[in-house]
Design a protein around this motif. Structure first.
Motif, short mmCIF file in Angstrom:
data_model
loop_
_atom_site.label_atom_id
_atom_site.label_comp_id
_atom_site.label_asym_id
_atom_site.label_seq_id
_atom_site.Cartn_x
_atom_site.Cartn_y
_atom_site.Cartn_z
N ARG A 131 0.92 -0.86 0.14
CA ARG A 131 0.15 0.10 -0.41
C ARG A 131 0.22 1.24 -0.14
O ARG A 131 1.52 0.97 0.48
N ASN A 132 0.31 2.56 -0.30
CA ASN A 132 1.11 3.68 -0.27
C ASN A 132 1.68 4.28 0.95
O ASN A 132 1.06 4.34 2.10
N ARG A 133 3.18 4.06 1.26
CA ARG A 133 3.55 4.36 2.06
C ARG A 133 3.05 3.85 3.81
O ARG A 133 2.99 4.02 4.16
N GLN A 134 2.35 1.83 3.55
CA GLN A 134 2.39 1.32 3.90
C GLN A 134 2.88 1.37 5.43
O GLN A 134 2.76 1.36 6.75
N VAL A 135 4.52 1.17 5.30
CA VAL A 135 5.87 0.62 6.86
C VAL A 135 5.83 2.09 7.71
O VAL A 135 5.75 2.00 8.60
N ARG A 136 5.74 3.64 6.61
CA ARG A 136 5.28 4.19 7.81
C ARG A 136 4.23 5.22 8.49
O ARG A 136 4.42 5.17 9.18
#
Length: 183
Positions: free
Chosen positions: A142-147
């Motif tokens: 997903r978009n910017r998932q880890v952050r």
């Protein structure tokens, strides 16, 4: 025979070959580092993230790497603000509720400070706020998932380095370097 390019993307480099925002001051792109015709990124890595990007000239391989249906593991080394707790790691391991739904369970562990290249600009240092590193492996993109995941458990990301995708890793690749393999 299909080619696969393993590239160690530096911080601040756009994960594409052209900058569509040319009216503003030009930003570094993949074309500043990779002079190979007809290879395309298999997935993305945000401009403010570093580490492994895979590029290929094979559409099927590109889809297998980047399509979440194939659940290819992506391992990140993540420097977070604060001393990550066992509760936060357990939440990452079981799935984190985000605005776009609950994430799949991740592999999450504390790790020693990795021996990485210096980042330019350096990560801000605050004497009164500790930081630590975790290893986080996800199987979706997903978009910017880890952050978003680390923020959701109370530990915002300070530095994000993708170390591996599937069986391919940054081993032996310095910042801004690439390796071409036939697959």
């Amino acid at each position: 025979m299909p080619r696969l390019v393993l590239f160690n993307k530096p911080y601040g480099v756009l994960p594409q070959f052209t900058d569509k925002n040319m009216a503003a001051s030009p930003r570094p792109t993949l074309s500043d580092y990779i002079q190979i015709d007809r290879v395309y990124p298999a997935g993305r890595l945000d401009m403010d993230s570093e580490g492994l990007m895979l590029l290929t000239d094979d559409g099927r391989l590109q889809a297998r790497i980047s399509d979440p249906r194939f659940k290819m593991p992506k391992r990140y080394l993540v420097q977070v603000e604060g001393a990550v707790t066992d509760v936060a790691l357990a939440a990452l391991r079981s799935g984190v509720p985000l605005k776009d739904g609950i994430t799949r369970p991740a592999e999450a562990d504390r790790v020693a400070d990795p021996d990485l290249w210096p980042r330019d600009p350096p990560v801000r240092f605050r004497k009164t706020v500790p930081d630590c590193w975790i290893s986080l492996t996800i199987r979706e993109g997903r978009n910017r998932q880890v952050r978003r995941m680390t923020a959701a458990v109370g530990f915002p990301t300070l530095r994000l380095v993708r170390w591996s995708i599937g069986d391919w890793s940054l081993d032996g690749l310095g910042q801004g370097q690439m390796r071409v393999i036939e697959v």
